[in-house]
Scaffold this motif. Sequence first.
Motif, PDB file in Angstrom:
ATOM      1  N   ALA A   1     -30.673  12.027 -16.497  1.00 38.66           N
ATOM      2  CA  ALA A   1     -30.296  10.921 -17.393  1.00 38.66           C
ATOM      3  C   ALA A   1     -30.085   9.645 -16.589  1.00 38.66           C
ATOM      4  N   ALA A   2     -29.458   9.773 -15.430  1.00 35.92           N
ATOM      5  CA  ALA A   2     -29.238   8.607 -14.568  1.00 35.92           C
ATOM      6  C   ALA A   2     -30.570   8.012 -14.128  1.00 35.92           C
ATOM      7  N   ARG A   3     -31.505   8.878 -13.757  1.00 38.20           N
ATOM      8  CA  ARG A   3     -32.842   8.425 -13.364  1.00 38.20           C
ATOM      9  C   ARG A   3     -33.536   7.706 -14.526  1.00 38.20           C
ATOM     10  N   SER A   4     -33.440   8.278 -15.710  1.00 38.38           N
ATOM     11  CA  SER A   4     -34.123   7.709 -16.883  1.00 38.38           C
ATOM     12  C   SER A   4     -33.564   6.345 -17.252  1.00 38.38           C
ATOM     13  N   TRP A   5     -32.236   6.224 -17.287  1.00 44.95           N
ATOM     14  CA  TRP A   5     -31.636   4.933 -17.651  1.00 44.95           C
ATOM     15  C   TRP A   5     -31.925   3.861 -16.598  1.00 44.95           C
ATOM     16  N   SER A   6     -31.952   4.265 -15.343  1.00 41.22           N
ATOM     17  CA  SER A   6     -32.281   3.309 -14.289  1.00 41.22           C
ATOM     18  C   SER A   6     -33.723   2.829 -14.430  1.00 41.22           C
ATOM     19  N   THR A   7     -34.624   3.740 -14.777  1.00 39.60           N
ATOM     20  CA  THR A   7     -36.029   3.378 -14.991  1.00 39.60           C
ATOM     21  C   THR A   7     -36.163   2.420 -16.163  1.00 39.60           C
ATOM     22  N   VAL A   8     -35.483   2.722 -17.260  1.00 35.56           N
ATOM     23  CA  VAL A   8     -35.511   1.851 -18.443  1.00 35.56           C
ATOM     24  C   VAL A   8     -35.000   0.460 -18.081  1.00 35.56           C
ATOM     25  N   HIS A   9     -33.929   0.427 -17.315  1.00 35.42           N
ATOM     26  CA  HIS A   9     -33.279  -0.835 -16.944  1.00 35.42           C
ATOM     27  C   HIS A   9     -34.233  -1.743 -16.158  1.00 35.42           C
ATOM     28  N   ILE A  10     -34.901  -1.182 -15.163  1.00 38.24           N
ATOM     29  CA  ILE A  10     -35.820  -1.983 -14.341  1.00 38.24           C
ATOM     30  C   ILE A  10     -37.098  -2.298 -15.114  1.00 38.24           C
ATOM     31  N   ALA A  11     -37.585  -1.327 -15.872  1.00 39.36           N
ATOM     32  CA  ALA A  11     -38.836  -1.523 -16.617  1.00 39.36           C
ATOM     33  C   ALA A  11     -38.702  -2.620 -17.662  1.00 39.36           C
ATOM     34  N   SER A  12     -37.493  -2.792 -18.229  1.00 40.54           N
ATOM     35  CA  SER A  12     -37.328  -3.831 -19.248  1.00 40.54           C
ATOM     36  C   SER A  12     -37.499  -5.229 -18.651  1.00 40.54           C
ATOM     37  N   VAL A  13     -37.021  -5.410 -17.413  1.00 44.08           N
ATOM     38  CA  VAL A  13     -37.234  -6.692 -16.719  1.00 44.08           C
ATOM     39  C   VAL A  13     -38.718  -6.863 -16.402  1.00 44.08           C
ATOM     40  N   GLU A  14     -39.317  -5.790 -15.915  1.00 43.83           N
ATOM     41  CA  GLU A  14     -40.734  -5.826 -15.544  1.00 43.83           C
ATOM     42  C   GLU A  14     -41.609  -6.127 -16.764  1.00 43.83           C
TER      43      GLU A  14
END
Length: 223
Positions: free
Chosen positions: A203-216
């Motif tokens: 879950a930590a990995r997924s939320w971190s990915t979502v967080h960076i991907a939204s900026v990208e």
Amino acid sequence: MAVTDEAIEKIKTMIVSGALRPGARLPKESELAAELGLSRNSLREAVRALSLIRILDVRQGDGTYVTSLDPQLLLEALSFVVDFHRDDTVLEFLAVRRILEPAATALAATRIDEEQLNALAEQLDRLGDEPSVEDLVAADLEFHRGIVRGSGNSVLCSLLDGLSGPTTRARIWRGLTQKDAVGRTLREHRAILAALRDRDAEAARSWSTVHIASVEQWLRSTL
């Protein structure tokens, strides 16, 4: 090979082979130049270059030493070089962050201690619900730095610290132009923290990915 490059290679070989250990003092300039078959000028240039990238430490009046060779110290040079990026490479830096940071966040879920988790929570509480964009970006950098420190991997820490610079401007522009960007960032931070508290690495990995991907994703749509 240029004479200075040859001198750098020879000093590097001495360090890598263990002839010069971290913290060791280099022989006197004249002795080292003779030992390596170099001119004193080329040796001096090599020492200057290696001191710039934190391999050597020149102490006035005391001599030249090999540094601790700690990853954080060595990777300081990365931050300096990264500052010269072109604006059209920001997406590439974000892509690298999207590979490394979720992995570091997942690792932190298994290693971060309660004191570090409480510090992250206090940081979010201090920020409040409606921070300025500048305060949010500064807090975002510190939030992710704290998480990566919690992973216990000093190399990851240094790499991600060095890569965060080019994306800072992009995050500020996103906060100024995208609807609910501040609120979304705060919610994502809370979700990452909750996953860390639950020791849920995926879950930590997924939320971190979502967080960076939204900026990208936002940046990609504006270019």
